[in-house]
Design a protein around this motif. Structure first.
Motif, PDB file in Angstrom:
ATOM      1  N   ILE B   9      39.365  50.596  37.899  1.00 35.74           N
ATOM      2  CA  ILE B   9      39.650  49.276  38.475  1.00 35.74           C
ATOM      3  C   ILE B   9      38.701  49.066  39.647  1.00 35.74           C
ATOM      4  N   ILE B  10      37.984  47.956  39.648  1.00 32.57           N
ATOM      5  CA  ILE B  10      37.084  47.654  40.766  1.00 32.57           C
ATOM      6  C   ILE B  10      37.782  46.675  41.699  1.00 32.57           C
ATOM      7  N   GLY B  11      38.025  47.100  42.926  1.00 33.50           N
ATOM      8  CA  GLY B  11      38.675  46.246  43.916  1.00 33.50           C
ATOM      9  C   GLY B  11      40.045  46.764  44.307  1.00 33.50           C
ATOM     10  N   ILE B  14      45.253  43.217  46.529  1.00 31.43           N
ATOM     11  CA  ILE B  14      46.596  43.226  45.954  1.00 31.43           C
ATOM     12  C   ILE B  14      46.526  43.255  44.422  1.00 31.43           C
ATOM     13  N   SER B  15      45.510  42.574  43.828  1.00 27.82           N
ATOM     14  CA  SER B  15      45.418  42.560  42.363  1.00 27.82           C
ATOM     15  C   SER B  15      45.128  43.956  41.834  1.00 27.82           C
ATOM     16  N   GLY B  16      44.140  44.605  42.416  1.00 28.61           N
ATOM     17  CA  GLY B  16      43.741  45.935  41.935  1.00 28.61           C
ATOM     18  C   GLY B  16      44.877  46.942  42.004  1.00 28.61           C
ATOM     19  N   ILE B  33      40.995  53.594  41.105  1.00 26.72           N
ATOM     20  CA  ILE B  33      40.664  52.348  41.811  1.00 26.72           C
ATOM     21  C   ILE B  33      39.483  52.608  42.735  1.00 26.72           C
ATOM     22  N   LEU B  34      38.469  51.762  42.643  1.00 28.28           N
ATOM     23  CA  LEU B  34      37.310  51.876  43.536  1.00 28.28           C
ATOM     24  C   LEU B  34      37.310  50.699  44.497  1.00 28.28           C
ATOM     25  N   GLU B  35      37.278  51.002  45.773  1.00 29.06           N
ATOM     26  CA  GLU B  35      37.312  49.938  46.787  1.00 29.06           C
ATOM     27  C   GLU B  35      36.143  50.149  47.749  1.00 29.06           C
ATOM     28  N   ARG B  36      35.368  49.102  47.920  1.00 29.30           N
ATOM     29  CA  ARG B  36      34.169  49.183  48.759  1.00 29.30           C
ATOM     30  C   ARG B  36      34.508  49.514  50.217  1.00 29.30           C
ATOM     31  N   ASP B  37      35.527  48.850  50.754  1.00 31.23           N
ATOM     32  CA  ASP B  37      35.864  49.083  52.166  1.00 31.23           C
ATOM     33  C   ASP B  37      37.182  49.853  52.264  1.00 31.23           C
ATOM     34  N   PHE B  38      38.255  49.137  52.469  1.00 32.14           N
ATOM     35  CA  PHE B  38      39.578  49.754  52.520  1.00 32.14           C
ATOM     36  C   PHE B  38      40.541  48.827  51.807  1.00 32.14           C
ATOM     37  N   LEU B  39      41.748  49.313  51.514  1.00 35.03           N
ATOM     38  CA  LEU B  39      42.690  48.506  50.757  1.00 35.03           C
ATOM     39  C   LEU B  39      43.062  47.259  51.568  1.00 35.03           C
ATOM     40  N   ALA B  41      40.900  44.842  52.306  1.00 39.26           N
ATOM     41  CA  ALA B  41      39.762  44.383  53.116  1.00 39.26           C
ATOM     42  C   ALA B  41      39.312  42.976  52.718  1.00 39.26           C
ATOM     43  N   GLY B  42      39.636  42.552  51.516  1.00 41.29           N
ATOM     44  CA  GLY B  42      39.195  41.238  51.041  1.00 41.29           C
ATOM     45  C   GLY B  42      40.201  40.151  51.384  1.00 41.29           C
ATOM     46  N   ALA B  43      40.371  39.194  50.487  1.00 35.82           N
ATOM     47  CA  ALA B  43      41.262  38.061  50.741  1.00 35.82           C
ATOM     48  C   ALA B  43      42.683  38.532  51.055  1.00 35.82           C
ATOM     49  N   THR B  44      43.088  39.621  50.425  1.00 32.97           N
ATOM     50  CA  THR B  44      44.461  40.093  50.601  1.00 32.97           C
ATOM     51  C   THR B  44      44.815  40.306  52.076  1.00 32.97           C
ATOM     52  N   GLY B  45      43.900  40.913  52.805  1.00 35.22           N
ATOM     53  CA  GLY B  45      44.172  41.181  54.220  1.00 35.22           C
ATOM     54  C   GLY B  45      44.027  39.953  55.100  1.00 35.22           C
ATOM     55  N   CYS B  47      45.216  36.819  54.059  1.00 34.73           N
ATOM     56  CA  CYS B  47      45.976  35.691  53.510  1.00 34.73           C
ATOM     57  C   CYS B  47      47.317  35.478  54.187  1.00 34.73           C
ATOM     58  N   GLY B  48      47.948  34.371  53.852  1.00 30.88           N
ATOM     59  CA  GLY B  48      49.251  34.032  54.398  1.00 30.88           C
ATOM     60  C   GLY B  48      50.388  34.739  53.676  1.00 30.88           C
ATOM     61  N   ALA B  49      50.088  35.251  52.476  1.00 26.92           N
ATOM     62  CA  ALA B  49      51.067  36.005  51.682  1.00 26.92           C
ATOM     63  C   ALA B  49      52.357  35.233  51.448  1.00 26.92           C
ATOM     64  N   GLY B 205      38.247  40.108  43.321  1.00 25.94           N
ATOM     65  CA  GLY B 205      38.559  38.916  44.121  1.00 25.94           C
ATOM     66  C   GLY B 205      37.374  37.983  44.244  1.00 25.94           C
ATOM     67  N   GLY B 206      36.998  37.670  45.460  1.00 27.32           N
ATOM     68  CA  GLY B 206      35.881  36.760  45.712  1.00 27.32           C
ATOM     69  C   GLY B 206      34.556  37.276  45.205  1.00 27.32           C
ATOM     70  N   TYR B 207      34.516  38.535  44.838  1.00 28.12           N
ATOM     71  CA  TYR B 207      33.258  39.137  44.369  1.00 28.12           C
ATOM     72  C   TYR B 207      33.268  39.355  42.860  1.00 28.12           C
ATOM     73  N   GLY B 337      46.730  33.997  44.739  1.00 28.63           N
ATOM     74  CA  GLY B 337      46.601  35.295  44.070  1.00 28.63           C
ATOM     75  C   GLY B 337      47.529  36.355  44.621  1.00 28.63           C
ATOM     76  N   PHE B 338      47.956  36.174  45.862  1.00 26.94           N
ATOM     77  CA  PHE B 338      48.861  37.186  46.403  1.00 26.94           C
ATOM     78  C   PHE B 338      50.218  37.098  45.711  1.00 26.94           C
ATOM     79  N   MET B 339      50.757  35.876  45.657  1.00 29.97           N
ATOM     80  CA  MET B 339      52.094  35.732  45.075  1.00 29.97           C
ATOM     81  C   MET B 339      52.099  36.070  43.590  1.00 29.97           C
TER      82      MET B 339
HETATM   83  C1  LIG Z   1      43.175  32.061  54.300  1.00 31.18           C
HETATM   84  C2  LIG Z   1      43.839  32.440  53.010  1.00 31.18           C
HETATM   85  C3  LIG Z   1      45.217  32.238  52.840  1.00 31.18           C
HETATM   86  C4  LIG Z   1      45.842  32.573  51.656  1.00 31.18           C
HETATM   87  N1  LIG Z   1      47.196  32.399  51.540  1.00 31.18           N
HETATM   88  C5  LIG Z   1      47.818  32.780  50.401  1.00 31.18           C
HETATM   89  C6  LIG Z   1      49.228  32.659  50.260  1.00 31.18           C
HETATM   90  O1  LIG Z   1      49.921  32.211  51.179  1.00 31.18           O
HETATM   91  N2  LIG Z   1      49.797  33.059  49.104  1.00 31.18           N
HETATM   92  C7  LIG Z   1      49.067  33.574  48.084  1.00 31.18           C
HETATM   93  O2  LIG Z   1      49.634  33.926  47.065  1.00 31.18           O
HETATM   94  N3  LIG Z   1      47.733  33.702  48.182  1.00 31.18           N
HETATM   95  C8  LIG Z   1      47.094  33.325  49.315  1.00 31.18           C
HETATM   96  N4  LIG Z   1      45.739  33.433  49.402  1.00 31.18           N
HETATM   97  C9  LIG Z   1      44.976  33.911  48.233  1.00 31.18           C
HETATM   98  C10 LIG Z   1      45.062  35.409  48.132  1.00 31.18           C
HETATM   99  O3  LIG Z   1      44.675  35.975  49.355  1.00 31.18           O
HETATM  100  C11 LIG Z   1      44.126  35.942  47.066  1.00 31.18           C
HETATM  101  O4  LIG Z   1      44.251  35.192  45.895  1.00 31.18           O
HETATM  102  C12 LIG Z   1      44.464  37.392  46.733  1.00 31.18           C
HETATM  103  O5  LIG Z   1      44.565  38.163  47.899  1.00 31.18           O
HETATM  104  C13 LIG Z   1      43.401  37.958  45.824  1.00 31.18           C
HETATM  105  O6  LIG Z   1      43.584  39.357  45.740  1.00 31.18           O
HETATM  106  P1  LIG Z   1      42.521  40.220  44.959  1.00 31.18           P
HETATM  107  O7  LIG Z   1      43.001  41.622  45.007  1.00 31.18           O
HETATM  108  O8  LIG Z   1      42.257  39.624  43.657  1.00 31.18           O
HETATM  109  O9  LIG Z   1      41.196  40.045  45.814  1.00 31.18           O
HETATM  110  P2  LIG Z   1      40.767  40.706  47.199  1.00 31.18           P
HETATM  111  O10 LIG Z   1      41.930  40.914  48.079  1.00 31.18           O
HETATM  112  O11 LIG Z   1      39.638  39.904  47.731  1.00 31.18           O
HETATM  113  O12 LIG Z   1      40.277  42.134  46.779  1.00 31.18           O
HETATM  114  C14 LIG Z   1      39.041  42.359  46.171  1.00 31.18           C
HETATM  115  C15 LIG Z   1      38.538  43.692  46.646  1.00 31.18           C
HETATM  116  O13 LIG Z   1      37.373  44.056  45.901  1.00 31.18           O
HETATM  117  C16 LIG Z   1      36.541  44.770  46.752  1.00 31.18           C
HETATM  118  N5  LIG Z   1      35.178  44.752  46.212  1.00 31.18           N
HETATM  119  C17 LIG Z   1      34.343  43.702  46.104  1.00 31.18           C
HETATM  120  N6  LIG Z   1      33.161  44.085  45.602  1.00 31.18           N
HETATM  121  C18 LIG Z   1      33.260  45.426  45.391  1.00 31.18           C
HETATM  122  C19 LIG Z   1      32.345  46.420  44.887  1.00 31.18           C
HETATM  123  N7  LIG Z   1      31.104  46.096  44.521  1.00 31.18           N
HETATM  124  N8  LIG Z   1      32.782  47.693  44.803  1.00 31.18           N
HETATM  125  C20 LIG Z   1      34.045  48.035  45.190  1.00 31.18           C
HETATM  126  N9  LIG Z   1      34.937  47.140  45.644  1.00 31.18           N
HETATM  127  C21 LIG Z   1      34.540  45.850  45.755  1.00 31.18           C
HETATM  128  C22 LIG Z   1      36.654  44.036  48.068  1.00 31.18           C
HETATM  129  O14 LIG Z   1      36.290  44.872  49.145  1.00 31.18           O
HETATM  130  C23 LIG Z   1      38.125  43.652  48.098  1.00 31.18           C
HETATM  131  O15 LIG Z   1      38.909  44.581  48.828  1.00 31.18           O
HETATM  132  C24 LIG Z   1      45.088  33.119  50.587  1.00 31.18           C
HETATM  133  C25 LIG Z   1      43.720  33.345  50.757  1.00 31.18           C
HETATM  134  C26 LIG Z   1      43.087  33.014  51.949  1.00 31.18           C
HETATM  135  C27 LIG Z   1      41.628  33.276  52.103  1.00 31.18           C
END
Ligand SMILES: Cc1cc2nc3c(=O)[nH]c(=O)nc-3n(C[C@H](O)[C@H](O)[C@H](O)COP(=O)(O)OP(=O)(O)OC[C@H]3O[C@@H](n4cnc5c(N)ncnc54)[C@H](O)[C@@H]3O)c2cc1C
Lengths: 267, 381
Positions: B9-11, B14-16, B33-39, B41-45, B47-49, B205-207, B337-339
């Motif tokens: 799993i890359i990332g 919360i999804s990963g 699970i492979l994470e570039r920074d820490f658990l 570190a991306g949108a999850t940390g 967000c409003g959750a 996530g965003g990447y 994506g968090f919910m």
């Molecule tokens: C301001 C804000 C408010 C929000 N509020 C809400 C809310 O209230 N409720 C809700 O449900 N959602 C909310 N969201 C959306 C929610 O945060 C995201 O949809 C959700 O956290 C996505 O999780 P994810 O695990 O898919 O992505 P991420 O949390 O972004 O995780 C992706 C991970 O992949 C890692 N990664 C990237 N590239 C690489 C690589 N090359 N190698 C290894 N690892 C890599 C990153 O470091 C990161 O940790 C909000 C988002 C923002 C920005």
């Protein structure tokens, strides 16, 4: 001047010192906090509400001398060790100082009284030691030195306890109880536990324990935690990932922000 | 580092971690699970959750209801500490006739799916949230089982449960490439070594679109910066989450007492930047003081930003990328994506392990973008 030397000028000291009549009446706190920083534990520590409530967390503390009873509570709460309590006692002045080093002096011991530049100005007798996370050491000096003395040093170099860890408060019997983050009440033990659980970046510790997110915004805790991380990871501090410092620089009222009327400029 | 795994799993957002947990729960072995920074570190940390089950498309109602019920029992199910689920409800504020009309339809749908949302008059809303200037709204809806969680604790709880079931997490490990042989993934390359595997789960996530490029897949996803701020702390006075599409804001009072708030701003960069937008605090302050004037007295302490990963219909993509066997993607959640995370985990485990579907993920595949069967969700940011 203060900004360059770290030593307040006489005029600044006069501003925060209670009037002579008040000094005659009994013990009173003196707060030498000259910089606007986001920090307010003192205001919340006073059981007499003598330190006036802050309107802004960046306010400098203002103390109502008439309400202050010189109880020492605020001395122990100030992360900057900027507070002392002074009192006249016969021919002497008692200066009650926060102390975070080991060893503690003993009652009756003669020490050097130091001025704000750290220079010895006279001998002083230690009259009381209240040990704690921040200890309070009372020293007696001649009356006329009440506005001069701000510290003390040992006459002879004391024996340094075995585990000396720089600026951590070490007067605890158990160093793991030493407070690292005062804003969120985290001890060295809490921090070490998290680090050994694998949370080895400041950002993880921020998210999970809120270090650096309280009123001091990391000023007191982050340097200590960086030291801990550096030791644990055997990595020089300069090579550790820096944490993000987030805007705004100083807190701003939402109503003031809402009234701001500039053209949208950047993305 | 391991040199082989069944599933990588890359990332570590919360999804990963949720996908990792559900995979092991349903019997997968040797998951990394492979994470570039820490658990987190991306949108999850960032967000409003917040979690709401008040949607206008049944698929979103169903998936968020699944997630909500999971979160209610998370401490027990994951067995790894509290996730701080503050179930104070979610209030959607309505300020236009058009919105009110849509909302009434949504409530009928939600109620039919067992979601007990209700329509409130401005006065009723004001009784629940005294800070509100009720002259600014026409109505509100409320669902008491919605709320918000601690994104940090939830991520850690999933991660610990994943590790307890035998999963392996490598933090500070950057994925740099993916090997594909004869149209099938064979290995994941990182700055710490290579892991051979036949299944790669892109949860970046965003990447996610960057990771997809490593197998030459072009996903219809982009990432957009979203800003958020927190004020100084106040005694707790606001229990529900507040949100309004027409007035453009969402807000919660965190357990620590600070008000956390965000809104969608125009002209946000899409180049993965998460620097702070200096205009955002002003826009946010105007929005919030218009609706909750008393909060004008509060001071803003910090702002930050994170990435929304967006798909064309603002709904997630759960699928195997057709051209590359063994390359799966779960991304494109927009602002929710968090919910969705428990549903994401359940759905991806079912897809990867070939289990019979318990959630309607068949509607969330990539083919919907070419066939035109997009998810029509009227109530989404
Ligand atoms: C301001 C804000 C408010 C929000 N509020 C809400 C809310 O209230 N409720 C809700 O449900 N959602 C909310 N969201 C959306 C929610 O945060 C995201 O949809 C959700 O956290 C996505 O999780 P994810 O695990 O898919 O992505 P991420 O949390 O972004 O995780 C992706 C991970 O992949 C890692 N990664 C990237 N590239 C690489 C690589 N090359 N190698 C290894 N690892 C890599 C990153 O470091 C990161 O940790 C909000 C988002 C923002 C920005």
């Amino acid at each position: 001047m203060l900004e360059r030397s770290g030593i307040p000028e006489q005029a600044q000291i006069d501003c925060v010192f209670p009037a002579e009549e008040r000094l005659e009446k009994g013990p009173v706190a003196v707060i030498e906090c000259f910089e606007k920083i986001p920090c307010n534990p003192c205001a919340q520590s006073c059981p007499k509400s003598a330190i006036l409530p802050f309107v802004d967390i960046n306010d400098r503390p203002v103390i109502d001398d008439e309400l202050c009873v010189g109880c020492n509570a605020c001395i122990k709460k100030c992360p900057g060790l900027a507070i002392m309590v002074v009192e006249y006692s016969g021919e002497k002045a008692l200066i009650k100082l926060p102390h975070e080093f080991k060893p503690l002096p003993e009652k009756g011991q003669i020490v050097n009284a130091l001025n704000r530049a750290g220079e010895p100005v006279s001998d002083a007798e230690v009259v009381r030691v209240i040990a704690g996370k921040v200890s309070v050491v009372s020293i007696a000096v001649d009356r006329h030195l009440i506005k001069t003395v701000r510290g003390f040093s040992f006459k002879e170099k004391p024996e340094i306890p075995e585990k000396n860890m720089g600026n951590l408060e070490l007067n605890n019997t158990n160093e793991l109880d030493g407070i690292v983050c005062r804003c969120n009440d985290l001890t060295l033990g809490d921090i070490r536990k998290m680090i050994s659980d694998g949370y080895t970046t400041i950002d993880e510790l921020k998210q999970l324990a809120r270090v650096g997110m309280g009123p001091c915004q990391g000023r007191s805790c982050i340097p200590i935690i960086l030291g801990e991380l550096s030791r644990y990871l055997e990595t020089p501090i300069k090579d550790l990932l820096p944490t993000n410092f987030r805007p705004v620089v100083t807190s701003v009222k939402l109503s003031d922000l809402a009234e701001h009327d500039e053209e949208r400029t950047s993305v | 580092m391991k040199n082989a795994a069944d599933i990588v799993i890359i990332g570590g957002g919360i999804s990963g971690v949720a996908i990792g947990y559900f995979l092991l729960k349903y019997g997968a072995k040797n998951v990394v699970i492979l994470e570039r920074d820490f658990l987190g570190a991306g949108a999850t940390g960032k967000c409003g959750a917040g979690i709401r089950q008040q949607w206008g498309a049944s698929i979103n109602c169903i998936m968020t209801k699944f997630s909500c019920e999971f979160f209610e029992n998370a401490a027990e199910e994951l067995g790894c500490g509290d996730v701080d689920f503050h179930q104070g409800g979610y209030m959607l504020l309505i300020s236009t006739e058009k919105e009110l009309e849509q909302t009434k339809k949504n409530i009928v749908l939600q109620n039919s799916l067992g979601i007990e949302s209700v329509l409130l008059s401005p006065q009723e809303a004001g009784e629940m949230v005294p800070l509100l200037d009720t002259s600014k709204i026409l109505a509100a809806t409320f669902h008491r089982k919605d709320g918000f969680l601690s994104p940090f604790k939830t991520t850690q709880a999933f991660a610990k449960a994943f590790e307890r079931l035998g999963g392996t997490i490598y933090k500070a490990t950057n994925v740099t490439g993916i090997d594909v042989t004869n149209g099938r993934v064979t290995a994941v390359k990182t700055d710490k070594g290579t892991i051979s595997t036949n299944i790669v789960m892109n949860a970046a996530g965003g990447y996610a679109q960057q990771i997809a490029k490593m197998v030459d897949a072009k996903l219809p996803l982009y990432s957009e910066r979203h800003n958020i701020l927190v004020t100084e702390q106040l005694e707790r006075t606001l229990s529900p989450m507040l949100m309004s599409f027409s007035l453009n804001l969402y807000m919660q009072q965190a357990p620590s007492g600070g008000f956390i708030m965000g809104r969608t701003c125009a002209n946000q960069p899409r180049d993965l930047r998460v620097t702070a937008d200096s205009n955002f605090p002003v826009e946010m302050a105007r929005t919030v003081t218009n609706l909750l004037p008393k909060l004008g007295q509060l001071r803003m302490l910090r702002q930050w930003a994170g990435l929304y990963n967006m798909s064309p219909d603002k709904s997630p993509v759960y699928d195997e990328v057709p051209e590359t066997k063994g390359f799966y993607v779960a991304a494109g959640y927009s602002g929710h994506g968090f919910m969705l995370a428990p549903a994401t985990g359940q759905a991806m485990a079912e897809i990867i392990l070939g289990l019979s579907p318990t959630l309607p993920w068949d509607k969330l595949g990539l083919s919907r973008f070419s066939s035109g069967n997009l998810i029509v969700e009227p109530s989404v940011v």
